[in-house]
Design a protein around this motif. Structure first.
Motif, PDB file in Angstrom:
ATOM      1  N   THR A  73       0.844  -1.197   0.000  1.00  0.00           N
ATOM      2  CA  THR A  73       0.000   0.000   0.000  1.00  0.00           C
ATOM      3  C   THR A  73       0.877   1.243   0.000  1.00  0.00           C
ATOM      4  O   THR A  73       1.889   1.298   0.688  1.00  0.00           O
ATOM      5  CB  THR A  73      -0.907   0.006   1.253  1.00  0.00           C
ATOM      6  OG1 THR A  73      -1.640  -1.224   1.309  1.00  0.00           O
ATOM      7  CG2 THR A  73      -1.874   1.162   1.238  1.00  0.00           C
ATOM      8  N   VAL A  95      -0.433   6.908 -11.516  1.00  0.00           N
ATOM      9  CA  VAL A  95      -0.086   5.779 -10.638  1.00  0.00           C
ATOM     10  C   VAL A  95      -1.342   4.992 -10.291  1.00  0.00           C
ATOM     11  O   VAL A  95      -1.342   3.759 -10.330  1.00  0.00           O
ATOM     12  CB  VAL A  95       0.608   6.273  -9.349  1.00  0.00           C
ATOM     13  CG1 VAL A  95       0.734   5.161  -8.326  1.00  0.00           C
ATOM     14  CG2 VAL A  95       1.968   6.872  -9.664  1.00  0.00           C
ATOM     15  N   LEU A  96      -2.411   5.694  -9.988  1.00  0.00           N
ATOM     16  CA  LEU A  96      -3.667   5.055  -9.601  1.00  0.00           C
ATOM     17  C   LEU A  96      -4.194   4.128 -10.691  1.00  0.00           C
ATOM     18  O   LEU A  96      -4.724   3.058 -10.401  1.00  0.00           O
ATOM     19  CB  LEU A  96      -4.706   6.130  -9.270  1.00  0.00           C
ATOM     20  CG  LEU A  96      -6.060   5.653  -8.768  1.00  0.00           C
ATOM     21  CD1 LEU A  96      -5.902   4.859  -7.474  1.00  0.00           C
ATOM     22  CD2 LEU A  96      -6.983   6.847  -8.545  1.00  0.00           C
ATOM     23  N   ALA A  99      -1.698   1.016 -10.502  1.00  0.00           N
ATOM     24  CA  ALA A  99      -1.437   0.410  -9.187  1.00  0.00           C
ATOM     25  C   ALA A  99      -2.058  -0.977  -9.005  1.00  0.00           C
ATOM     26  O   ALA A  99      -1.374  -1.878  -8.518  1.00  0.00           O
ATOM     27  CB  ALA A  99      -1.884   1.360  -8.080  1.00  0.00           C
ATOM     28  N   VAL A 104      -0.439  -2.936  -5.978  1.00  0.00           N
ATOM     29  CA  VAL A 104      -0.299  -1.886  -4.970  1.00  0.00           C
ATOM     30  C   VAL A 104      -1.631  -1.174  -4.797  1.00  0.00           C
ATOM     31  O   VAL A 104      -2.301  -0.845  -5.771  1.00  0.00           O
ATOM     32  CB  VAL A 104       0.773  -0.846  -5.389  1.00  0.00           C
ATOM     33  CG1 VAL A 104       0.856   0.292  -4.385  1.00  0.00           C
ATOM     34  CG2 VAL A 104       2.120  -1.511  -5.560  1.00  0.00           C
ATOM     35  N   LYS A 105      -1.989  -0.962  -3.580  1.00  0.00           N
ATOM     36  CA  LYS A 105      -3.178  -0.171  -3.265  1.00  0.00           C
ATOM     37  C   LYS A 105      -2.714   1.246  -2.947  1.00  0.00           C
ATOM     38  O   LYS A 105      -1.738   1.429  -2.226  1.00  0.00           O
ATOM     39  CB  LYS A 105      -3.891  -0.789  -2.067  1.00  0.00           C
ATOM     40  CG  LYS A 105      -5.296  -0.355  -1.915  1.00  0.00           C
ATOM     41  CD  LYS A 105      -6.157  -1.550  -1.570  1.00  0.00           C
ATOM     42  CE  LYS A 105      -7.591  -1.130  -1.724  1.00  0.00           C
ATOM     43  NZ  LYS A 105      -8.495  -2.146  -1.396  1.00  0.00           N
ATOM     44  N   LEU A 106      -3.383   2.240  -3.502  1.00  0.00           N
ATOM     45  CA  LEU A 106      -3.017   3.633  -3.279  1.00  0.00           C
ATOM     46  C   LEU A 106      -4.152   4.331  -2.550  1.00  0.00           C
ATOM     47  O   LEU A 106      -5.313   4.211  -2.952  1.00  0.00           O
ATOM     48  CB  LEU A 106      -2.762   4.332  -4.624  1.00  0.00           C
ATOM     49  CG  LEU A 106      -2.452   5.823  -4.553  1.00  0.00           C
ATOM     50  CD1 LEU A 106      -1.000   6.039  -4.138  1.00  0.00           C
ATOM     51  CD2 LEU A 106      -2.709   6.496  -5.887  1.00  0.00           C
ATOM     52  N   ILE A 177       6.227   1.602 -11.855  1.00  0.00           N
ATOM     53  CA  ILE A 177       4.851   1.796 -12.348  1.00  0.00           C
ATOM     54  C   ILE A 177       4.872   2.049 -13.854  1.00  0.00           C
ATOM     55  O   ILE A 177       4.067   1.480 -14.606  1.00  0.00           O
ATOM     56  CB  ILE A 177       4.159   2.958 -11.591  1.00  0.00           C
ATOM     57  CG1 ILE A 177       3.884   2.572 -10.137  1.00  0.00           C
ATOM     58  CG2 ILE A 177       2.894   3.415 -12.292  1.00  0.00           C
ATOM     59  CD1 ILE A 177       2.867   1.482  -9.925  1.00  0.00           C
TER      60      ILE A 177
END
Length: 190
Positions: A73, A95-96, A99, A104-106, A177
């Motif tokens: 995260t 990035v979102l 992710a 990956v959690k943003l 990313i």
């Protein structure tokens, strides 16, 4: 010049020197006190687990516990009154979008008033991942209220690294990313 006049001048000069010395000592005490009050960037060390913090999605008011993600995260801290933060929104939206593919959690973490954050974000996709916390909880995560600031946490909710967005670790994250984004674009084109 008379001896009396010279004596008075010496007394005045001595008193001025003593007053100057006292003022310098007082200034040093104030500076030392201020330096000791500067909060650290984080209250936890790398490898330690983040505190169990309750948050709420800005959009839905749905509760979320930050340490229950069970995946890597990235917690991002921006302030609506930070000019540099406004310029980071486009990068964070990029990035979102990648992710989830990267595992990956943003989350964008804030304690500011809802109206202020909504004005700051405008129509940004970050609204969907904006979590509100209490000021006390915010200070547990970001005691210096640094921004634009990030914290990377692993799947066990342990701190991996933290710093200012744009530093070396953040740039490494962005490169990863971008590599994933490029690979995904190539796969879609094939």
């Amino acid at each position: 010049m008379s001896n009396e006049f010279i004596g008075i001048i010496l007394i005045v000069l001595t008193a001025s020197a003593i007053l100057n010395f006292v003022l310098i000592l007082t200034l040093f005490k104030i500076i030392r006190k201020y330096v000791n009050l500067t909060p650290p960037l984080l209250n936890i060390d790398e490898g330690q687990e983040l505190p169990n913090i309750q948050a709420y999605y800005l959009s839905s008011k749905k509760p979320e516990i930050l340490t229950s993600q069970k995946q890597a995260t990235a917690l991002v801290f921006l302030m609506s009154n930070c000019p540099k933060c406004q310029s980071k929104i486009a990068e964070l939206e990029s990035v979102l979008s990648v992710a989830p593919v990267a595992g990956v959690k943003l989350f964008f973490i804030t304690h500011e008033r809802t109206r202020k954050i909504e004005q700051f974000l405008g129509k940004s996709a970050l609204k969907a991942v904006t979590l509100k916390v209490t000021k006390k909880a915010y200070l547990q995560l970001n005691p210096s209220q640094a921004s634009p600031f990030y914290i990377f946490v692993d799947h066990q909710a342990q701190l991996q690294t933290a710093g200012m967005i744009g530093d070396e670790n953040w740039q490494g994250f962005i490169e990863q990313i971008n590599d994933i984004k490029t690979d995904a674009d190539i796969s879609l084109a094939s």
